[in-house]
Design an enzyme around this catalytic site. Structure first.
Site, PDB file in Angstrom:
ATOM      1  N   ASP A 198       1.013  -1.252  -0.120  1.00 39.72           N
ATOM      2  CA  ASP A 198       0.002   0.020  -0.181  1.00 39.72           C
ATOM      3  C   ASP A 198       0.807   1.358   0.026  1.00 39.72           C
ATOM      4  OD1 ASP A 198      -2.263  -1.388  -0.049  1.00 39.72           O
ATOM      5  OD2 ASP A 198      -2.924  -1.155   1.960  1.00 39.72           O
ATOM      6  N   GLY A 199       1.973   1.106   0.670  1.00 43.79           N
ATOM      7  CA  GLY A 199       2.864   2.406   0.721  1.00 43.79           C
ATOM      8  C   GLY A 199       3.325   2.682  -0.764  1.00 43.79           C
ATOM      9  N   ASP A 227      -3.523  13.929  21.968  1.00 47.35           N
ATOM     10  CA  ASP A 227      -2.133  13.804  21.204  1.00 47.35           C
ATOM     11  C   ASP A 227      -2.234  14.315  19.771  1.00 47.35           C
ATOM     12  OD1 ASP A 227      -1.174  12.519  23.275  1.00 47.35           O
ATOM     13  OD2 ASP A 227      -1.282  10.362  22.400  1.00 47.35           O
ATOM     14  N   SER A 253      -7.232   2.862  13.398  1.00 49.09           N
ATOM     15  CA  SER A 253      -6.390   2.634  14.610  1.00 49.09           C
ATOM     16  C   SER A 253      -6.800   3.687  15.692  1.00 49.09           C
ATOM     17  CB  SER A 253      -5.027   2.706  14.176  1.00 49.09           C
ATOM     18  OG  SER A 253      -4.583   1.595  13.021  1.00 49.09           O
ATOM     19  N   THR A 287      -9.784   3.005   6.815  1.00 47.00           N
ATOM     20  CA  THR A 287      -9.113   1.759   7.443  1.00 47.00           C
ATOM     21  C   THR A 287      -7.946   1.749   7.987  1.00 47.00           C
ATOM     22  OG1 THR A 287      -9.000   0.832   5.274  1.00 47.00           O
ATOM     23  CG2 THR A 287     -10.981   0.515   6.208  1.00 47.00           C
TER      24      THR A 287
END
Length: 255
Positions: A44-45, A144, A160, A155
């Site tokens: 995916d990168g 944060d 996350s 996704t």
């Protein structure tokens, strides 16, 4: 797609380089500017880097997973490519456009296919004021950080951070806090994709914040603007059995 001109982009992994060699022997390899379709070999990168690099060309991209993560990729095979391209189903996605003003007063722009994230730079939490379409919706978020995600990126980091998974064709984006301290019960918002989201960094000298649009990081920001970029439409090609929309739905039912 009859006898398409193909441009091949491959990661440095052994699997990607081996597949690229076979495909070049069978189908050739032209510059992306001359191609009808771009073949991206990696994870995916690599797909994200390819989409960013060739964003202005408007060429469809067919990815094959030769990496560790391949949510945006098809399975890797070095045979039957033309038949796969003939059967491929297109998915159109639009990136986000970020404008960030820094402490020095400079204005930086970048685009994000997954998300724009604001992140604290030090041990202290960030304090951020959030406005949507010119209306202050959250006077002070202590966290944060916070992010704005596209459906295609929902996704990834968004999930996350406990953000919602968004259907790919839905005209919405996710606004998701990252480890929020105050207000404790705020879990973010789902916004229409026409929304203009603005972030003002509070106590910026004491609590510095960086803004990240996929691969582009801007340090010590004071103000960040995020909206959908209607000037660019990116086309990904998928095998019918890989159906990206179905994969996104399935993600919502994974244990």
């Amino acid at each position: 797609m009859s006898d398409p001109r193909i441009a091949i982009v491959a990661s440095t992994s052994e699997a990607a380089q081996r597949t690229a060699e076979v495909l070049r022997r069978c189908h050739g390899d032209v510059p992306a500017t001359e191609a009808d379709v771009i073949i991206a070999l990696g994870g995916d990168g690599l797909m994200l880097r390819t989409l960013h690099r060739y964003m202005n060309l408007g060429k469809p991209v067919f990815g094959m997973n030769c990496g560790s993560v391949g949510f945006l990729m098809n399975s890797a095979r070095d045979n039957g490519l033309l038949e796969r391209l003939d059967r491929a189903e297109p998915v159109t996605i639009k990136p986000l456009h970020m404008q960030a003003r820094t402490a020095s007063g400079s204005l930086r722009e970048a685009r994000a296919i997954n998300e724009v994230s604001l992140l604290r730079e030090t041990r202290q939490t960030a304090k951020i004021r959030i406005s949507v379409d010119g209306v202050v919706r959250l006077g002070e978020l202590t966290a944060d950080g916070v992010l704005v995600s596209t459906p295609a990126g929902s996704t990834s980091y968004n999930l996350s951070a406990d953000g919602p998974i968004l259907p790919l064709r839905a005209a919405i984006m996710a606004l998701t806090p990252i480890a929020a301290f105050r207000p404790r019960r705020w879990r973010g918002a789902v916004l229409h994709n026409s929304a203009h989201v603005e972030f003002e960094i509070l106590q910026a000298t004491k609590r510095p914040v960086s803004a990240v649009a996929d691969f582009t990081e801007v340090r010590d920001v004071r103000y960040v603007s995020v909206r959908e970029d209607n000037a660019h439409a990116l086309t990904l090609l998928f095998d019918p059995e890989h159906n990206l929309e179905e994969r996104i739905v399935k993600e919502q039912f994974e244990p």
